[in-house]
Design a protein around this motif. Sequence first.
Motif, PDB file in Angstrom:
ATOM      1  N   THR A  84       0.875  -1.182  -0.021  1.00 26.97           N
ATOM      2  CA  THR A  84       0.197   0.067  -0.159  1.00 26.97           C
ATOM      3  C   THR A  84       0.991   1.135  -0.063  1.00 26.97           C
ATOM      4  OG1 THR A  84      -0.134  -0.082   2.284  1.00 26.97           O
ATOM      5  CG2 THR A  84      -2.113  -0.968   1.094  1.00 26.97           C
ATOM      6  N   LEU A  85       0.298   2.298  -0.616  1.00 28.16           N
ATOM      7  CA  LEU A  85       1.218   3.401  -0.667  1.00 28.16           C
ATOM      8  C   LEU A  85       0.177   4.588   0.214  1.00 28.16           C
ATOM      9  CD1 LEU A  85       3.603   4.966  -2.306  1.00 28.16           C
ATOM     10  CD2 LEU A  85       1.859   5.756  -3.903  1.00 28.16           C
ATOM     11  N   HIS A  86       1.215   5.412   0.911  1.00 22.04           N
ATOM     12  CA  HIS A  86       0.440   6.236   1.976  1.00 22.04           C
ATOM     13  C   HIS A  86       0.933   7.698   1.605  1.00 22.04           C
ATOM     14  CE1 HIS A  86      -0.962   2.832   4.353  1.00 22.04           C
ATOM     15  NE2 HIS A  86      -0.039   2.364   3.612  1.00 22.04           N
ATOM     16  N   ARG A  87       0.102   8.451   1.612  1.00 24.94           N
ATOM     17  CA  ARG A  87       0.681   9.977   1.520  1.00 24.94           C
ATOM     18  C   ARG A  87       0.161  10.787   2.928  1.00 24.94           C
ATOM     19  NH1 ARG A  87       3.050  11.142  -3.331  1.00 24.94           N
ATOM     20  NH2 ARG A  87       2.074   9.803  -5.026  1.00 24.94           N
ATOM     21  N   VAL A  88       1.160  11.503   3.438  1.00 26.42           N
ATOM     22  CA  VAL A  88       0.941  12.071   4.741  1.00 26.42           C
ATOM     23  C   VAL A  88       1.217  13.600   4.634  1.00 26.42           C
ATOM     24  CG1 VAL A  88       2.180  11.911   7.276  1.00 26.42           C
ATOM     25  CG2 VAL A  88       1.887  10.033   5.726  1.00 26.42           C
ATOM     26  N   ALA A  89       0.382  14.575   5.030  1.00 28.87           N
ATOM     27  CA  ALA A  89       0.532  15.748   5.233  1.00 28.87           C
ATOM     28  C   ALA A  89       1.550  16.288   6.394  1.00 28.87           C
ATOM     29  CB  ALA A  89      -0.720  16.572   5.432  1.00 28.87           C
ATOM     30  N   TYR A  90       2.301  17.318   6.191  1.00 29.20           N
ATOM     31  CA  TYR A  90       3.161  17.741   6.991  1.00 29.20           C
ATOM     32  C   TYR A  90       3.416  19.287   7.132  1.00 29.20           C
ATOM     33  CZ  TYR A  90       6.896  18.239   3.647  1.00 29.20           C
ATOM     34  OH  TYR A  90       7.476  18.495   2.202  1.00 29.20           O
ATOM     35  N   ALA A  91       4.069  19.936   8.083  1.00 27.65           N
ATOM     36  CA  ALA A  91       4.192  21.332   8.079  1.00 27.65           C
ATOM     37  C   ALA A  91       5.306  21.848   7.095  1.00 27.65           C
ATOM     38  CB  ALA A  91       4.470  21.784   9.296  1.00 27.65           C
ATOM     39  N   ARG A  92       4.819  21.932   5.551  1.00 27.24           N
ATOM     40  CA  ARG A  92       5.812  22.049   4.737  1.00 27.24           C
ATOM     41  C   ARG A  92       6.312  23.283   4.616  1.00 27.24           C
ATOM     42  NH1 ARG A  92       5.388  23.289  -1.021  1.00 27.24           N
ATOM     43  NH2 ARG A  92       6.965  22.116  -2.259  1.00 27.24           N
ATOM     44  N   ARG A  93       5.640  24.383   4.909  1.00 26.94           N
ATOM     45  CA  ARG A  93       5.925  25.621   5.068  1.00 26.94           C
ATOM     46  C   ARG A  93       7.197  26.130   6.060  1.00 26.94           C
ATOM     47  NH1 ARG A  93       0.514  29.540   4.351  1.00 26.94           N
ATOM     48  NH2 ARG A  93      -0.195  28.778   2.203  1.00 26.94           N
ATOM     49  N   ALA A  94       7.101  25.216   7.066  1.00 28.13           N
ATOM     50  CA  ALA A  94       7.998  25.457   8.277  1.00 28.13           C
ATOM     51  C   ALA A  94       9.327  24.851   7.779  1.00 28.13           C
ATOM     52  CB  ALA A  94       7.451  24.792   9.291  1.00 28.13           C
ATOM     53  N   ALA A  95       9.173  23.773   7.019  1.00 33.73           N
ATOM     54  CA  ALA A  95      10.345  23.087   6.572  1.00 33.73           C
ATOM     55  C   ALA A  95      10.916  23.985   5.531  1.00 33.73           C
ATOM     56  CB  ALA A  95      10.012  21.815   5.960  1.00 33.73           C
TER      57      ALA A  95
END
Length: 285
Positions: free
Chosen positions: A226-237
């Motif tokens: 299975t393939l999984h997508r995860v949101a994260y704090a991209r702007r902070a990075a």
Amino acid sequence: MKIALISDIHANLEALQATLDAIRAEGAERIVCLGDIVGYNTDFAACIALLRQSGAVCIAGNHDRAVAGLIGTDGFSGPAARAVAWTVARLDEDSRAFLTGLPLTADVDGTLVAVHGALHPEVGKELVRLDDDGKRALSLRALAAHPSVARICAFGHTHRAGLWEWRDGAVHAVALDGGLNDRAVLGAELRADGLYLLNPGTVGEPRGADARACFACYDTAARRVTLHRVAYARRAALAKTRRAGLAPRFAAVPAPVRMKLIEILRLLGVYEWLKHALPRRASSI
């Protein structure tokens, strides 16, 4: 057993933290990191520490080996080479020793072989991109002859998730990524007698239309991926990367647009020149 596969973290702490949280929620018992822990972003030491705490099996990517001084940066883009130099200047001895000691391949319980770029070359396997069926066929043949008798070769480097099967002497793509809406987008069942290449995508340096972190899970009992997508704090990075002067000048431009522009520049035969002449304008490939 569930094996979580991650790759191309590229010192993105926010993305790695969110991904490890999602892996725990999936109940994975093993984590395998397919390389490129460092590069492009700033939190290399924290990412190495998290991987060690998780007990992940880790192999070396080309960025890891460049930062460790084991290979040069010829062929790296301007942003990639600049990030290597930035990281080397700040590298602590513990992180250096960790990166230096990473192997190029790993046999994970005879279930899968882990590489960063490709399985088939004897030298430079961390640099080869499995981005066409000709090269995929070479790595699938190498898998068939591998002493581990594993049926899956997991790889990264391209930042593109995918699954391919060797069948009737040819490479066949297997549907895995079905869209942008679900975290676990789609799965695929593997044949017991099949040979497969599996790319879990990228945790920390997305290049496609979906900017979320990506990982794969392989259930050895069900023989299901299975393939999984995860949101994260991209702007902070990205803010930290910009402050360090490591972000490509056009980092705010959506990745698919940047990639299309690069494709056009390659066709015109000017991309390589621009990459070196104007490194801050170059792609982050």
